[in-house]
Design an enzyme around this catalytic site. Sequence first.
Site, PDB file in Angstrom:
ATOM      1  N   GLU A 121       0.838  -1.203   0.000  1.00  0.00           N
ATOM      2  CA  GLU A 121       0.000   0.000   0.000  1.00  0.00           C
ATOM      3  C   GLU A 121       0.866   1.243   0.000  1.00  0.00           C
ATOM      4  O   GLU A 121       1.499   1.576   1.019  1.00  0.00           O
ATOM      5  CB  GLU A 121      -0.933   0.023   1.208  1.00  0.00           C
ATOM      6  N   LYS A 251      -8.228 -16.429  16.035  1.00  0.00           N
ATOM      7  CA  LYS A 251      -8.213 -15.800  14.714  1.00  0.00           C
ATOM      8  C   LYS A 251      -9.509 -15.037  14.401  1.00  0.00           C
ATOM      9  O   LYS A 251      -9.862 -14.859  13.244  1.00  0.00           O
ATOM     10  CB  LYS A 251      -7.942 -16.838  13.604  1.00  0.00           C
ATOM     11  N   ASP A 325       2.212 -14.654  12.562  1.00  0.00           N
ATOM     12  CA  ASP A 325       1.060 -15.269  11.900  1.00  0.00           C
ATOM     13  C   ASP A 325       0.116 -14.147  11.480  1.00  0.00           C
ATOM     14  O   ASP A 325      -0.526 -13.510  12.320  1.00  0.00           O
ATOM     15  CB  ASP A 325       0.364 -16.230  12.866  1.00  0.00           C
ATOM     16  N   HIS A 416      -2.333   9.864  -0.924  1.00  0.00           N
ATOM     17  CA  HIS A 416      -2.458   8.576  -1.616  1.00  0.00           C
ATOM     18  C   HIS A 416      -2.340   8.748  -3.129  1.00  0.00           C
ATOM     19  O   HIS A 416      -1.787   7.897  -3.821  1.00  0.00           O
ATOM     20  CB  HIS A 416      -3.790   7.903  -1.253  1.00  0.00           C
TER      21      HIS A 416
END
Length: 427
Positions: A121, A251, A325, A416
């Site tokens: 990004e 998760k 993770d 951006h």
Amino acid sequence: MRSFGPFAAPGPAGEHGLGVIDVSGTSSAAATDGAAGVRIPRDREDDYTPAMADRRRAMLTGLTGADLSGVAGAPFDPALARGNVENFIGVAQVPIGVAGPLRIHGEHARGDFIVPLATTEGALVASYSRGMRLLTGCGGVTTTIVEESMQRGPVFSFATAAAARDFGAWVTGRFGEIKRVADGTSHHARLRDIDQFQVGPLRYLRLNFTTGDAAGQNMTSRATAAACEWIAAHHPARPAYLLSGNIDTDKKHSHINTLLTRGRRVVAEAVLSRTALRAAMGVDTAELFRWRQAAATGTLLAGAAGNGAHAANGLAALFIATGQDAANVAESHASLTYTQLLDSGDYYWSVTLPALIVATCGGGTALPTQRECLALLGCAGPGHARKLAEICAATVLAGEISLAAAVVHGDWVSAHERLGRNRPGAG
């Protein structure tokens, strides 16, 4: 291992409940019609070799026509990926940038840090870097680890609610014996306490462990499995159970983890000088405070996981760079922002991460590029997980400040547009 209802008993303990993984059968999720019935090449003796990676890439290229020369550019021996991935074909190469300097006054992280962030990004690294420079210019970030625990949440089934209630009292009375069994499965996992919750005839246990410098999901699964087997064998009712009743919310974001902690609860706090903020970001602290009020109301309206701006951005980039993770971002990104507009005109800003799951041992932390990024932070190997957790929290605070200031100042989109587009005519 016992089970109840229509559920089959899980396999050997592990995050995924898998024993020896056999993935050499038919692929039912192939992307092309010609993939039906294809067997992925595997060598049962040694599947982590350059030759086997070549064979799998050649099969995929023949099947799809895709050029996998970029994927093939792994900077390490495939043997190092054993225990991290199956059916190895190469690597996904994510660009890494660095942000900083970030001055941290922590219990474990102390000094000025340059933080590696792996992302695709555009503008993200630049945004975090300017937030870090502002924080450093204002004296730095103070970080505090409030609590730490990793859970597994089994559920036991009984014929009646009264029996389930009485079982809970039985478990409480035998905590010492349960702890002895659980702790005996690991050099690092230590059972801290057991929370209990009841629904009908079901008694949910939430076993809370400390896990040293490992994230700990697998070791707590193993320890909890041993504890549950001991409980089932010694309780008079020989109760059936499932190793995970989903109250550990592995998760997944959950309110219980926001309240009770999963991984580590870490606070990063700083006081922003009104003068420094105006010079660096072009906004006033009073403007930030008014934005915070509107944003907090919007968070309530949306029912979001936190009242901050984008904790997941910095955490995901740090996780990928340092071998965490990545799926743990689902829990770790929950964040609670608290601010004060001080009488002096300066601005107190804190971010609390109640479920931050990071490690400096195990998982992907030993892979070469990930270990190098950990080394940049002084966090490679045992003894550094708390330090890494404090760096993560301070990084999140820097990103929150930078994005909030960009929104208030009106240069969020223009930044951006300038930094986040890499193709002519990209929309």
